[in-house]
Design an enzyme around this catalytic site. Structure first.
Site, PDB file in Angstrom:
ATOM      1  N   ASP A 223     -12.049 -12.416 -16.182  1.00  0.00           N
ATOM      2  CA  ASP A 223     -12.572 -11.646 -15.056  1.00  0.00           C
ATOM      3  C   ASP A 223     -12.812 -12.549 -13.854  1.00  0.00           C
ATOM      4  O   ASP A 223     -13.755 -13.335 -13.826  1.00  0.00           O
ATOM      5  CB  ASP A 223     -13.864 -10.940 -15.483  1.00  0.00           C
ATOM      6  N   HIS A 224     -11.959 -12.432 -12.874  1.00  0.00           N
ATOM      7  CA  HIS A 224     -12.032 -13.248 -11.657  1.00  0.00           C
ATOM      8  C   HIS A 224     -13.047 -12.686 -10.654  1.00  0.00           C
ATOM      9  O   HIS A 224     -13.254 -13.230  -9.582  1.00  0.00           O
ATOM     10  CB  HIS A 224     -10.620 -13.312 -11.041  1.00  0.00           C
ATOM     11  N   SER A 225     -13.695 -11.556 -10.982  1.00  0.00           N
ATOM     12  CA  SER A 225     -14.646 -10.950 -10.047  1.00  0.00           C
ATOM     13  C   SER A 225     -15.903 -11.810  -9.956  1.00  0.00           C
ATOM     14  O   SER A 225     -16.165 -12.647 -10.820  1.00  0.00           O
ATOM     15  CB  SER A 225     -14.978  -9.529 -10.485  1.00  0.00           C
TER      16      SER A 225
END
Ligand code: NAG
Ligand code: NAG
Ligand code: NAG
Ligand code: NAG
Length: 352
Positions: free
Chosen positions: A297-299
């Site tokens: 998850d790059h968020s």
């Protein structure tokens, strides 16, 4: 009689077209209608127990009330993100001298990352009346104006978030000041003459120079067109600290659960040294039961641990050592719809 009705019909159509064509620059929902704000959570390809396409996403706005699985894919010209950005792409609005725009990303499309700029990605588009600020986490996005809306393959593998808020013109003067701390890489932009007196710093950023800094960080309240309050935190690279622990948690007065992309070895552990704590989220769950590891998850977002504090922030920086040295920011909200959506998304976090 019929011959008299025809001109009336034409007049009605012309009036309708005029009304639609004149509509204000705004964040746009899944159906293309103006909204005060929306949030997109693009799901990672690899989830617990399933593999997705990498282009499905969850959608949230005040009318939706809770996360809705979009029927669109983020890489098509349908859906909230394309509807919003098409206000720039369609009709060559980017060439207009009655609106300002900026596309910024430390990783511009088809180009390498440049680490001297802030670790920040987004889009501004507004005229003298109003417009939107879209802040997102997608590398090499969005596409150059003349290419039309495109979603890059580099944004498919990992989870990504995007926050769009519609603001009146006056708020963009504050947003421009916040961007000066962050020092975004504007890869396509235009600040026409009619705006340059109000927005000298935005013009400088657009021309590729860096306006002088009077401090190493700043906080500003921003009000959406409907009057919802957002708080922008922005730091320059001269404030060398973890933005979550060293600053935002302490100012908000809230213990934070933080989802960021942490790559092996360089991550900052959950931290309870200061009065307000920062704890790393390791697993996220979105309705109905889509679970995924933080690793995919790059968020970048955080949510108060306690329901009473009811605050969520979305932004630019990961809790890794190297990003203490980068410019970047967070946009925080006390909206109960946003709070519930993100607090419920925390599946597992590491306490101190
Ligand atoms: C969108 O991405 C999916 C998954 O990678 C791909 O199958 C599809 O062809 C893409 N569509 C467009 C319009 O690019
Ligand atoms: C904006 O563009 C129009 C048409 O190209 C031109 O007539 C007008 O003078 C321009 N205005 C400014 C302020 O540059
Ligand atoms: C956007 O930037 C790219 C890369 O520098 C350039 O090739 C393109 O022409 C620019 N487009 C506009 C509309 O300025
Ligand atoms: C916790 O964070 C603060 C602020 O970034 C830092 O000064 C402190 O060293 C950290 N504590 C630990 C145990 O890492």
């Amino acid at each position: 009689m019929a011959s008299q009705l025809v001109p009336c019909f034409h007049i009605t159509v012309v009036l309708l077209c005029f009304t639609v064509g004149r509509s204000d620059i705004s964040c746009r929902n899944e159906a293309g209608e103006a909204v005060d704000w929306f949030i997109i959570y693009k799901l990672p390809k690899f989830r617990i127990g399933e593999v997705g396409s990498g282009v499905e996403y969850m959608y949230l706005d005040s009318a939706a009330g809770s996360w809705q699985r979009s029927k669109f894919m983020v890489n098509t010209t349908q859906g909230a993100m394309a509807n919003t950005l098409n206000q720039l792409y369609k009709g060559k609005v980017y060439m207009s001298n009655s609106s300002v725009y900026a596309l910024y990303n430390d990783g511009a499309p088809h180009q390498k990352y440049i680490r001297t700029y802030g670790h920040t990605k987004g889009v501004l588009l507004f005229d003298h009346s109003q417009g939107f600020w879209l802040s997102h986490t997608v590398p090499h996005f969005p596409s150059f104006p003349e290419r039309g809306y495109q979603y890059p393959s580099s944004g498919k593998h990992n989870g990504q978030t995007a926050l769009c808020v519609t603001y009146q013109y006056s708020q963009f003067l504050s947003i421009a000041q916040q961007l000066v701390y962050v020092y975004p890489r504007f890869y396509n932009c235009s600040v026409p003459t009619a705006f340059s007196a109000d927005l000298p710093q935005l013009l400088q950023l657009c021309e590729g120079s860096r306006p002088p800094l009077t401090a190493n960080k700043g906080v500003k309240a921003l009000f959406s067109v409907s009057g919802d309050k957002f708080v922008s935190f922005a730091k320059s690279e001269h404030f060398v600290d973890d933005i979550y622990t060293g600053w935002v948690a302490q100012v908000l007065g809230a213990d934070l659960l933080v989802q960021t992309w942490q790559t092996q070895g360089r991550e900052l552990p959950s931290n309870c040294s200061l009065p307000r704590h920062t704890m790393n989220i390791k697993r996220t769950v979105l309705p109905p039961s889509v679970q995924f590891e933080s690793h995919y998850d790059h968020s970048k977002w955080c949510v108060s641990q306690a329901y009473e504090d009811q605050v969520v922030c979305l932004g630019d920086l990961n809790r890794v050592k190297t990003q203490m040295l980068r410019g970047g920011g967070l946009i925080c909200s006390y909206n109960p719809v946003i709070y519930k959506a993100f607090r419920k998304a925390v599946d597992w976090y590491i306490s101190c």
